[in-house]
Design an enzyme around this catalytic site. Structure first.
Site, PDB file in Angstrom:
ATOM      1  N   LYS A  78     -55.646 -24.510  43.257  1.00 16.91           N
ATOM      2  CA  LYS A  78     -57.011 -24.602  42.695  1.00 16.91           C
ATOM      3  C   LYS A  78     -57.736 -26.046  43.010  1.00 16.91           C
ATOM      4  CE  LYS A  78     -57.544 -25.303  37.951  1.00 16.91           C
ATOM      5  NZ  LYS A  78     -58.437 -26.402  37.886  1.00 16.91           N
ATOM      6  N   ASN A  79     -56.940 -27.137  42.408  1.00 22.21           N
ATOM      7  CA  ASN A  79     -57.524 -28.353  42.723  1.00 22.21           C
ATOM      8  C   ASN A  79     -57.584 -29.092  43.746  1.00 22.21           C
ATOM      9  OD1 ASN A  79     -57.925 -28.053  39.741  1.00 22.21           O
ATOM     10  ND2 ASN A  79     -56.338 -29.282  39.132  1.00 22.21           N
ATOM     11  N   CYS A 106     -64.819 -30.908  27.427  1.00 24.49           N
ATOM     12  CA  CYS A 106     -64.096 -29.727  27.239  1.00 24.49           C
ATOM     13  C   CYS A 106     -63.330 -29.822  26.252  1.00 24.49           C
ATOM     14  CB  CYS A 106     -63.726 -29.372  28.636  1.00 24.49           C
ATOM     15  SG  CYS A 106     -61.956 -30.560  29.041  1.00 24.49           S
ATOM     16  N   ARG A 121     -64.168 -36.569  28.923  1.00 27.42           N
ATOM     17  CA  ARG A 121     -64.221 -36.477  30.398  1.00 27.42           C
ATOM     18  C   ARG A 121     -65.655 -37.108  30.719  1.00 27.42           C
ATOM     19  NH1 ARG A 121     -61.422 -31.075  32.232  1.00 27.42           N
ATOM     20  NH2 ARG A 121     -60.825 -32.299  34.053  1.00 27.42           N
ATOM     21  N   ASP A 166     -51.162 -31.574  33.732  1.00 21.96           N
ATOM     22  CA  ASP A 166     -51.266 -30.250  33.870  1.00 21.96           C
ATOM     23  C   ASP A 166     -50.112 -29.182  33.607  1.00 21.96           C
ATOM     24  OD1 ASP A 166     -53.930 -30.556  36.729  1.00 21.96           O
ATOM     25  OD2 ASP A 166     -53.653 -31.009  34.293  1.00 21.96           O
ATOM     26  N   ARG A 221     -59.257 -18.623  34.958  1.00 18.20           N
ATOM     27  CA  ARG A 221     -59.985 -19.751  36.032  1.00 18.20           C
ATOM     28  C   ARG A 221     -58.858 -20.286  36.634  1.00 18.20           C
ATOM     29  NH1 ARG A 221     -62.942 -23.933  32.418  1.00 18.20           N
ATOM     30  NH2 ARG A 221     -62.906 -24.620  34.459  1.00 18.20           N
TER      31      ARG A 221
HETATM   32  C1  EPZ Z   1     -58.585 -33.341  37.946  1.00 18.42           C
HETATM   33  O1  EPZ Z   1     -59.535 -33.845  36.801  1.00 18.42           O
HETATM   34  C2  EPZ Z   1     -57.972 -32.161  37.814  1.00 18.42           C
HETATM   35  N1  EPZ Z   1     -59.224 -31.075  37.663  1.00 18.42           N
HETATM   36  C3  EPZ Z   1     -57.397 -31.713  36.029  1.00 18.42           C
HETATM   37  O2  EPZ Z   1     -56.820 -30.429  36.128  1.00 18.42           O
HETATM   38  C4  EPZ Z   1     -56.299 -32.835  36.022  1.00 18.42           C
HETATM   39  O3  EPZ Z   1     -55.521 -32.692  34.699  1.00 18.42           O
HETATM   40  C5  EPZ Z   1     -56.629 -34.265  36.245  1.00 18.42           C
HETATM   41  O4  EPZ Z   1     -57.441 -34.532  37.652  1.00 18.42           O
HETATM   42  C6  EPZ Z   1     -55.720 -35.419  36.087  1.00 18.42           C
HETATM   43  O5  EPZ Z   1     -54.709 -35.237  37.062  1.00 18.42           O
HETATM   44  C7  EPZ Z   1     -59.395 -30.662  39.091  1.00 18.42           C
HETATM   45  O6  EPZ Z   1     -58.844 -31.377  40.021  1.00 18.42           O
HETATM   46  C8  EPZ Z   1     -60.722 -29.741  38.983  1.00 18.42           C
HETATM   47  P1  EPZ Z   1     -59.477 -37.579  36.143  1.00 18.42           P
HETATM   48  P2  EPZ Z   1     -60.445 -34.828  36.643  1.00 18.42           P
HETATM   49  O7  EPZ Z   1     -60.920 -38.104  36.702  1.00 18.42           O
HETATM   50  O8  EPZ Z   1     -60.784 -35.428  38.119  1.00 18.42           O
HETATM   51  C9  EPZ Z   1     -60.937 -40.133  32.403  1.00 18.42           C
HETATM   52  C10 EPZ Z   1     -56.368 -28.428  35.358  1.00 18.42           C
HETATM   53  O9  EPZ Z   1     -55.879 -27.919  34.317  1.00 18.42           O
HETATM   54  N2  EPZ Z   1     -62.113 -40.462  33.236  1.00 18.42           N
HETATM   55  O10 EPZ Z   1     -58.340 -38.089  36.822  1.00 18.42           O
HETATM   56  O11 EPZ Z   1     -61.481 -34.577  35.710  1.00 18.42           O
HETATM   57  C11 EPZ Z   1     -60.887 -38.657  31.866  1.00 18.42           C
HETATM   58  O12 EPZ Z   1     -61.708 -38.453  30.783  1.00 18.42           O
HETATM   59  C12 EPZ Z   1     -57.382 -29.559  35.375  1.00 18.42           C
HETATM   60  O13 EPZ Z   1     -56.554 -27.941  36.439  1.00 18.42           O
HETATM   61  C13 EPZ Z   1     -63.075 -41.360  32.859  1.00 18.42           C
HETATM   62  O14 EPZ Z   1     -63.121 -42.066  31.798  1.00 18.42           O
HETATM   63  O15 EPZ Z   1     -59.712 -36.048  35.806  1.00 18.42           O
HETATM   64  C14 EPZ Z   1     -59.445 -38.614  31.677  1.00 18.42           C
HETATM   65  O16 EPZ Z   1     -59.071 -39.068  30.429  1.00 18.42           O
HETATM   66  C15 EPZ Z   1     -57.377 -30.041  33.714  1.00 18.42           C
HETATM   67  N3  EPZ Z   1     -64.099 -41.600  33.592  1.00 18.42           N
HETATM   68  C16 EPZ Z   1     -58.672 -39.418  32.880  1.00 18.42           C
HETATM   69  O17 EPZ Z   1     -59.722 -40.425  33.156  1.00 18.42           O
HETATM   70  C17 EPZ Z   1     -64.408 -41.072  34.682  1.00 18.42           C
HETATM   71  O18 EPZ Z   1     -65.523 -41.350  35.406  1.00 18.42           O
HETATM   72  C18 EPZ Z   1     -58.294 -38.630  34.118  1.00 18.42           C
HETATM   73  O19 EPZ Z   1     -59.347 -38.033  34.607  1.00 18.42           O
HETATM   74  C19 EPZ Z   1     -63.396 -40.034  35.120  1.00 18.42           C
HETATM   75  C20 EPZ Z   1     -62.232 -39.889  34.413  1.00 18.42           C
END
Ligand code: EPZ
Length: 458
Positions: A58-59, A154, A159, A344, A436
């Site tokens: 998915k990701n 969410c 996020r 995850d 989803r």
């Molecule tokens: C991706 O989310 C995945 N989603 C998530 O999977 C996964 O948990 C996550 O990466 C971490 O591996 C998809 O790929 C669609 P991040 P993403 O940016 O890109 C903070 C699932 O269950 N952050 O690495 O949103 C953020 O709040 C989902 O399949 C900022 O502060 O994750 C989080 O605490 C859930 N500012 C941390 O960093 C930003 O600009 C990691 O977020 C971006 C992120």
């Protein structure tokens, strides 16, 4: 045996009938109604035995679909999880932007953004799925502008997307926040830049990498995310003509090109789905062959599982997973960006630890609120104490079936796993979260002997 008829779902109202490559295709438009069977009933106690085919990731798939915005040529992806809710949501957004999207039941996605009709991604589409923000980089790179509704937070955290915006600003874009929208402008195009992320972000790495493929000059991303899904995205972009080095390391170098071409690329298997079913076997016991997947992208999970008493080995394109009679030993884990233990898989691992011998500690370092499965597991008899971003799980003799509530994608599946081993019946409500991110989970688990069915919410 006659070939199953390939059905094709044209998401785009304006799509021309795509060529099914000589195969019979039946066009069903995307008027799929949400199912009223919005709960799962699981009766515990069955060991698992048989085969489960792992779907495309998915990701990775969601990002591949966004990457097709970068070119006016048709792009084709295979091994795509075309029935996932998130893939359909992304297809609807891309269709709104002007892309022709065809999803075939054999996992082929045919995407063609010949023209971009609009560079505005509206709230009613973006609010359904946070990954929608990943159209920002491609639209900015191709059209020089994009207005994207801010993705809401969410259940698992606020996020924000500040790192995404930091990257685009470094490349010369003007960014304004107005009326809940991110308004990005780069009328003279994007310029390569050296961007150092203060902490690892999967989405920011992906969004900026896509934009950098069409920027003028060299972009270097330092402290970049190293997830296998990013490597897969980068390989797809390279197939489209992008110049990218350093994929899978924390420094990615992109040399901008004037345009990208069409390509065909196979989506990698879903490592989180793979790990989820490994935890299912760890909890319920048995032996399962996970088809069309790998072990090399799950070392951080497989190590603890083998340490806790499981047998896991690659066998050709499949992974063999076995847990003999005794329950697993308690073990401590901490979630971290790849190659660390995947956040995850945290909820699924916790579900498995509820029946361990001894105790285990789980520390969540990526998201600020990712323990919502804890109260629901405790209602099933688990013994879990949360202290800040750590949880202590003390193994219990048994779990008891209960009616529980799903809150997010991975918490939902953790409750299903607990139901596989709980005494009696567990009903998991609000399973739209599950649909989803897990293709055909009822069929896949039923196929290895689980007693599970869809029911309407009480
Ligand atoms: C991706 O989310 C995945 N989603 C998530 O999977 C996964 O948990 C996550 O990466 C971490 O591996 C998809 O790929 C669609 P991040 P993403 O940016 O890109 C903070 C699932 O269950 N952050 O690495 O949103 C953020 O709040 C989902 O399949 C900022 O502060 O994750 C989080 O605490 C859930 N500012 C941390 O960093 C930003 O600009 C990691 O977020 C971006 C992120």
């Amino acid at each position: 045996m006659n070939q199953p008829k390939i059905t094709e779902e044209i998401i785009s109202a304006n799509a021309k009938q795509t060529d099914g490559q000589g195969q019979v295709i039946e066009i069903i438009h995307s008027d799929v109604k949400p199912s009223h069977l919005n709960a799962l009933r699981v009766r515990g106690g069955n060991r698992l035995k048989g085969d489960i085919k792992i779907s495309g990731a998915k990701n990775a798939a969601l990002k591949h679909m966004c990457a097709a915005l970068l070119t006016d040529q048709p792009v084709q992806f295979t091994n795509m999880p075309v029935t996932l809710g998130d893939v359909r949501t992304m297809a609807e957004l891309l269709d709104y932007l002007g892309m022709t999207v065809a999803l075939r039941s054999d996992g082929v996605a045919m995407l063609h953004a010949k023209e971009i009709k609009t560079t505005i991604a509206p709230y009613d589409l973006v609010r359904k799925m946070r990954a929608s923000v990943l159209v920002l980089g491609p639209l900015l790179a191709r059209c020089g502008q994009a207005d994207i509704s801010m993705p809401g937070g969410c259940a698992i955290g606020t996020r924000p997307i500040d790192l995404h915006l930091m990257g685009f600003k470094a490349m010369g874009a003007e960014i304004e926040l107005d009326g809940g929208y991110v308004k990005a402008r780069a009328p003279k195009g994007l310029k390569g830049a050296h961007i150092t992320f203060p902490f690892v972000s999967v989405g920011a790495t992906e969004n900026v990498m896509m934009a950098a493929t069409l920027a003028e000059g060299i972009t270097v991303l330092s402290n970049a995310a190293r997830e296998p899904e990013i490597v897969d995205q980068g390989n797809a972009l390279i197939a489209m003509g992008a110049k990218i080095e350093g994929l899978g390391t924390s420094e990615i170098r992109i040399e901008g090109v004037s345009s990208l071409n069409g390509a065909t690329h196979a989506c990698i298997p879903d490592r989180i789905e793979t790990g989820t079913y490994m935890c299912a076997v760890g909890l319920a016991g048995g032996e399962v062959r996970l088809k069309n997947t790998r072990t090399d992208f799950l070392a951080s999970l497989i190590g603890p599982l083998i340490g806790a008493g499981m047998e896991i080995k690659q066998d050709g394109n499949d992974v063999f997973v076995h847990r003999n009679g005794s329950h697993l030993k308690g073990i401590d884990i901490m979630t971290e960006p790849y190659p660390g233990f995947a956040t995850d898989l945290q909820a699924q691992f916790m579900a498995m630890m509820t029946m361990c011998k001894g105790a285990g500690m789980i520390t969540e370092t990526v998201f600020e609120n990712r323990f919502m499965h804890v109260p629901e597991l405790c209602r099933m008899g688990a013994d879990i104490t949360v202290q800040g971003n750590s949880a202590i799980i003390r193994g219990v003799e048994k779990l008891k079936g209960a009616e529980v509530m799903a809150t997010d994608l991975r918490a939902s599946v953790a409750l299903v796993l607990a139901g596989l081993v709980a005494e009696g019946e567990t009903v998991v409500n609000r399973i739209y979260h599950l649909d989803r991110g897990y293709e055909n989970i009822v069929e896949k688990l039923t196929g290895v002997g689980a007693d599970i069915e869809r029911v309407s919410e009480r």
